[in-house]
Design a protein around this motif. Sequence first.
Motif, PDB file in Angstrom:
ATOM      1  N   GLU A  68       0.835  -1.206   0.000  1.00  0.00           N
ATOM      2  CA  GLU A  68       0.000   0.000   0.000  1.00  0.00           C
ATOM      3  C   GLU A  68       0.868   1.254   0.000  1.00  0.00           C
ATOM      4  O   GLU A  68       0.531   2.261  -0.639  1.00  0.00           O
ATOM      5  CB  GLU A  68      -0.920   0.000   1.212  1.00  0.00           C
ATOM      6  N   ALA A  69       1.998   1.208   0.689  1.00  0.00           N
ATOM      7  CA  ALA A  69       2.894   2.366   0.731  1.00  0.00           C
ATOM      8  C   ALA A  69       3.436   2.682  -0.663  1.00  0.00           C
ATOM      9  O   ALA A  69       3.506   3.854  -1.065  1.00  0.00           O
ATOM     10  CB  ALA A  69       4.048   2.098   1.697  1.00  0.00           C
ATOM     11  N   GLU A  70       3.810   1.637  -1.415  1.00  0.00           N
ATOM     12  CA  GLU A  70       4.312   1.846  -2.780  1.00  0.00           C
ATOM     13  C   GLU A  70       3.216   2.414  -3.674  1.00  0.00           C
ATOM     14  O   GLU A  70       3.461   3.311  -4.487  1.00  0.00           O
ATOM     15  CB  GLU A  70       4.824   0.522  -3.361  1.00  0.00           C
ATOM     16  N   ARG A  71       1.998   1.886  -3.526  1.00  0.00           N
ATOM     17  CA  ARG A  71       0.886   2.376  -4.351  1.00  0.00           C
ATOM     18  C   ARG A  71       0.598   3.842  -4.061  1.00  0.00           C
ATOM     19  O   ARG A  71       0.394   4.648  -4.973  1.00  0.00           O
ATOM     20  CB  ARG A  71      -0.382   1.547  -4.097  1.00  0.00           C
ATOM     21  N   THR A  72       0.590   4.202  -2.791  1.00  0.00           N
ATOM     22  CA  THR A  72       0.293   5.584  -2.410  1.00  0.00           C
ATOM     23  C   THR A  72       1.364   6.535  -2.927  1.00  0.00           C
ATOM     24  O   THR A  72       1.060   7.604  -3.469  1.00  0.00           O
ATOM     25  CB  THR A  72       0.176   5.704  -0.881  1.00  0.00           C
ATOM     26  N   ALA A  73       2.621   6.144  -2.779  1.00  0.00           N
ATOM     27  CA  ALA A  73       3.715   6.995  -3.246  1.00  0.00           C
ATOM     28  C   ALA A  73       3.672   7.151  -4.765  1.00  0.00           C
ATOM     29  O   ALA A  73       3.868   8.254  -5.297  1.00  0.00           O
ATOM     30  CB  ALA A  73       5.054   6.406  -2.811  1.00  0.00           C
ATOM     31  N   ALA A  74       3.388   6.046  -5.463  1.00  0.00           N
ATOM     32  CA  ALA A  74       3.324   6.097  -6.929  1.00  0.00           C
ATOM     33  C   ALA A  74       2.146   6.946  -7.392  1.00  0.00           C
ATOM     34  O   ALA A  74       2.248   7.701  -8.369  1.00  0.00           O
ATOM     35  CB  ALA A  74       3.212   4.683  -7.493  1.00  0.00           C
ATOM     36  N   ARG A  75       1.024   6.830  -6.702  1.00  0.00           N
ATOM     37  CA  ARG A  75      -0.154   7.639  -7.032  1.00  0.00           C
ATOM     38  C   ARG A  75       0.166   9.125  -6.876  1.00  0.00           C
ATOM     39  O   ARG A  75      -0.153   9.941  -7.751  1.00  0.00           O
ATOM     40  CB  ARG A  75      -1.311   7.241  -6.112  1.00  0.00           C
ATOM     41  N   ASP A  76       0.813   9.476  -5.780  1.00  0.00           N
ATOM     42  CA  ASP A  76       1.153  10.884  -5.536  1.00  0.00           C
ATOM     43  C   ASP A  76       2.111  11.415  -6.603  1.00  0.00           C
ATOM     44  O   ASP A  76       1.971  12.555  -7.065  1.00  0.00           O
ATOM     45  CB  ASP A  76       1.772  11.041  -4.144  1.00  0.00           C
ATOM     46  N   ARG A  77       3.085  10.588  -6.998  1.00  0.00           N
ATOM     47  CA  ARG A  77       4.029  11.016  -8.038  1.00  0.00           C
ATOM     48  C   ARG A  77       3.312  11.238  -9.368  1.00  0.00           C
ATOM     49  O   ARG A  77       3.591  12.202 -10.088  1.00  0.00           O
ATOM     50  CB  ARG A  77       5.141   9.976  -8.217  1.00  0.00           C
ATOM     51  N   SER A  78       2.389  10.342  -9.693  1.00  0.00           N
ATOM     52  CA  SER A  78       1.652  10.473 -10.952  1.00  0.00           C
ATOM     53  C   SER A  78       0.826  11.750 -10.976  1.00  0.00           C
ATOM     54  O   SER A  78       0.824  12.493 -11.970  1.00  0.00           O
ATOM     55  CB  SER A  78       0.735   9.257 -11.162  1.00  0.00           C
ATOM     56  N   LEU A  79       0.109  12.013  -9.895  1.00  0.00           N
ATOM     57  CA  LEU A  79      -0.740  13.204  -9.853  1.00  0.00           C
ATOM     58  C   LEU A  79       0.098  14.476  -9.944  1.00  0.00           C
ATOM     59  O   LEU A  79      -0.264  15.420 -10.658  1.00  0.00           O
ATOM     60  CB  LEU A  79      -1.580  13.202  -8.573  1.00  0.00           C
ATOM     61  N   MET A  80       1.212  14.496  -9.245  1.00  0.00           N
ATOM     62  CA  MET A  80       2.073  15.680  -9.284  1.00  0.00           C
ATOM     63  C   MET A  80       2.632  15.891 -10.691  1.00  0.00           C
ATOM     64  O   MET A  80       2.657  17.010 -11.209  1.00  0.00           O
ATOM     65  CB  MET A  80       3.212  15.533  -8.272  1.00  0.00           C
ATOM     66  N   ARG A  81       3.058  14.808 -11.335  1.00  0.00           N
ATOM     67  CA  ARG A  81       3.614  14.902 -12.682  1.00  0.00           C
ATOM     68  C   ARG A  81       2.558  15.382 -13.684  1.00  0.00           C
ATOM     69  O   ARG A  81       2.838  16.213 -14.553  1.00  0.00           O
ATOM     70  CB  ARG A  81       4.149  13.528 -13.101  1.00  0.00           C
ATOM     71  N   SER A  82       1.338  14.880 -13.566  1.00  0.00           N
ATOM     72  CA  SER A  82       0.292  15.188 -14.545  1.00  0.00           C
ATOM     73  C   SER A  82      -0.092  16.660 -14.541  1.00  0.00           C
ATOM     74  O   SER A  82      -0.578  17.179 -15.552  1.00  0.00           O
ATOM     75  CB  SER A  82      -0.950  14.332 -14.281  1.00  0.00           C
ATOM     76  N   ARG A  83       0.131  17.348 -13.426  1.00  0.00           N
ATOM     77  CA  ARG A  83      -0.259  18.763 -13.333  1.00  0.00           C
ATOM     78  C   ARG A  83       0.586  19.660 -14.233  1.00  0.00           C
ATOM     79  O   ARG A  83       0.251  20.823 -14.442  1.00  0.00           O
ATOM     80  CB  ARG A  83      -0.173  19.228 -11.880  1.00  0.00           C
ATOM     81  N   ARG A  84       1.671  19.134 -14.777  1.00  0.00           N
ATOM     82  CA  ARG A  84       2.514  19.928 -15.679  1.00  0.00           C
ATOM     83  C   ARG A  84       1.893  20.078 -17.067  1.00  0.00           C
ATOM     84  O   ARG A  84       2.348  20.906 -17.856  1.00  0.00           O
ATOM     85  CB  ARG A  84       3.885  19.254 -15.848  1.00  0.00           C
ATOM     86  N   PHE A  85       0.897  19.254 -17.378  1.00  0.00           N
ATOM     87  CA  PHE A  85       0.411  19.165 -18.754  1.00  0.00           C
ATOM     88  C   PHE A  85      -1.002  19.727 -18.863  1.00  0.00           C
ATOM     89  O   PHE A  85      -1.929  19.222 -18.226  1.00  0.00           O
ATOM     90  CB  PHE A  85       0.452  17.709 -19.223  1.00  0.00           C
ATOM     91  N   SER A  86      -1.162  20.770 -19.674  1.00  0.00           N
ATOM     92  CA  SER A  86      -2.442  21.470 -19.778  1.00  0.00           C
ATOM     93  C   SER A  86      -2.711  21.879 -21.218  1.00  0.00           C
ATOM     94  O   SER A  86      -1.860  22.502 -21.867  1.00  0.00           O
ATOM     95  CB  SER A  86      -2.414  22.715 -18.880  1.00  0.00           C
ATOM     96  N   TRP A  87      -3.903  21.541 -21.723  1.00  0.00           N
ATOM     97  CA  TRP A  87      -4.272  21.977 -23.075  1.00  0.00           C
ATOM     98  C   TRP A  87      -4.474  23.490 -23.131  1.00  0.00           C
ATOM     99  O   TRP A  87      -4.276  24.107 -24.182  1.00  0.00           O
ATOM    100  CB  TRP A  87      -5.530  21.254 -23.542  1.00  0.00           C
ATOM    101  N   ALA A  88      -4.857  24.093 -22.020  1.00  0.00           N
ATOM    102  CA  ALA A  88      -4.982  25.555 -21.991  1.00  0.00           C
ATOM    103  C   ALA A  88      -3.623  26.201 -22.254  1.00  0.00           C
ATOM    104  O   ALA A  88      -3.525  27.210 -22.971  1.00  0.00           O
ATOM    105  CB  ALA A  88      -5.543  26.012 -20.646  1.00  0.00           C
ATOM    106  N   ASN A  89      -2.566  25.615 -21.697  1.00  0.00           N
ATOM    107  CA  ASN A  89      -1.219  26.133 -21.958  1.00  0.00           C
ATOM    108  C   ASN A  89      -0.846  25.978 -23.426  1.00  0.00           C
ATOM    109  O   ASN A  89      -0.186  26.843 -24.015  1.00  0.00           O
ATOM    110  CB  ASN A  89      -0.195  25.404 -21.085  1.00  0.00           C
ATOM    111  N   VAL A  90      -1.263  24.857 -24.031  1.00  0.00           N
ATOM    112  CA  VAL A  90      -0.976  24.621 -25.445  1.00  0.00           C
ATOM    113  C   VAL A  90      -1.680  25.667 -26.305  1.00  0.00           C
ATOM    114  O   VAL A  90      -1.074  26.283 -27.193  1.00  0.00           O
ATOM    115  CB  VAL A  90      -1.416  23.200 -25.859  1.00  0.00           C
ATOM    116  N   ALA A  91      -2.975  25.878 -26.041  1.00  0.00           N
ATOM    117  CA  ALA A  91      -3.740  26.859 -26.814  1.00  0.00           C
ATOM    118  C   ALA A  91      -3.149  28.254 -26.663  1.00  0.00           C
ATOM    119  O   ALA A  91      -3.023  29.008 -27.645  1.00  0.00           O
ATOM    120  CB  ALA A  91      -5.200  26.848 -26.365  1.00  0.00           C
ATOM    121  N   THR A  92      -2.769  28.605 -25.451  1.00  0.00           N
ATOM    122  CA  THR A  92      -2.176  29.925 -25.202  1.00  0.00           C
ATOM    123  C   THR A  92      -0.859  30.087 -25.950  1.00  0.00           C
ATOM    124  O   THR A  92      -0.579  31.142 -26.535  1.00  0.00           O
ATOM    125  CB  THR A  92      -1.945  30.126 -23.696  1.00  0.00           C
TER     126      THR A  92
END
Length: 392
Positions: A355-379
């Motif tokens: 469970e500790a590995e899953r939680t840490a991996a989930r947190d890393r994924s969510l943090m990484r995904s916030r870098r990518f935005s279609w609004a930024n692409v359009a802008t």
Amino acid sequence: MTSLIHVPMALSTQGSTLLTVAQSIIDASAPMGIESKAVLSDNRGVSLRSAELHFVDYTRTCPREWFNRRELAVDVAAGFAGLRRPYYGHAYDPAVEAVQGVGGDVVLLYAGHYVAATLPAWSAVRKDSTIVLYCHNPLSRSYGRRELSRLLSAADVVAFCADHLRVDVEERLKGRLPAEFMTVHNGVDPLFTPAIAPTAPNEPFTVVFAGLTTPHKGTHLVLEAVELAARRAQRPIRAQIIGSHSYGHAESISTEYEASLRTYADRMTAPVEFLPFLSKPELSEHLRAASVACLPSQWAEGLPLIALESMACGLPVITSDSVGMIEAVGEAGFVVPGGNPEGMAEAIVILAESEAERTAARDRSLMRSRRFSWANVATAFASLGRDISARG
């Protein structure tokens, strides 16, 4: 109001990556007051929402989805001689003609079907627009350095969805760039959000694959890894394969490879569910219900949307060391050289039982995904129109 003219690949099919990208940018543009227009084939059953559409008959100049080897050889010889390619060089002529009277600040030419070969034609008729070659895959190796430099000099900007694609072209040109180069990373649709509660420890651990079910995507490697993991883990492991050999929603088995996947699955101890390509809302629901995404691509991806979408849903992502996959997941993913089933199985078991590995991996994924935005692409693309207007 800034306006973007989207020109996806000439013979795109509904659900294909480049049409998905175009729709995502259009959706992100509307709230910002960016006007969207698009040129589409009139005989492929394709469409885009919230855009002014212009339909053309690409079969006038490109009667088949791909030109044959003889025609490509003629093209390469012409390009080497400094001439316009007689086949791919004219493939987009119907679109060039259609947009001559259409207002637009930025023309986005989605690289595919050798659209780079048509850049001089676009620059000749769109002198008041910013011409952007928008690359999602490596540019064809059939372009020699001199031809590539000559063609790209007709663009104002060459935009790449990933740094590795940009670096590849820079190296081919030996650093002598004939246009402005920039990286504009893909975004993530707002539909892809994490589950309120992750999969409970007593529930089956679901390994999901989504994409083209073809050898170069490594679908067979997912099944092999799941079977190995199921024999070792204390927790039940299952696989879910979402996709088909071509974009769309067909459920029929129409390739030997897809038939072999089902034959292998029938012999597995771990249960396997096969689903066709899904709509974005359906896909987001399945990703939220899964435990881990397994994406062992065997080729140089651009910046794969499914990796970004999986991370945005809070999924740990296991990938091959495909350069595009590595750039997408960064430090958040579990990178297995070659997508080796043994290595992927090991990662699956670790995540399933800790469970500790899953939680840490989930947190890393969510943090990484916030870098990518279609609004930024359009802008980013809309700003190119303003920039060139300011220069003028």
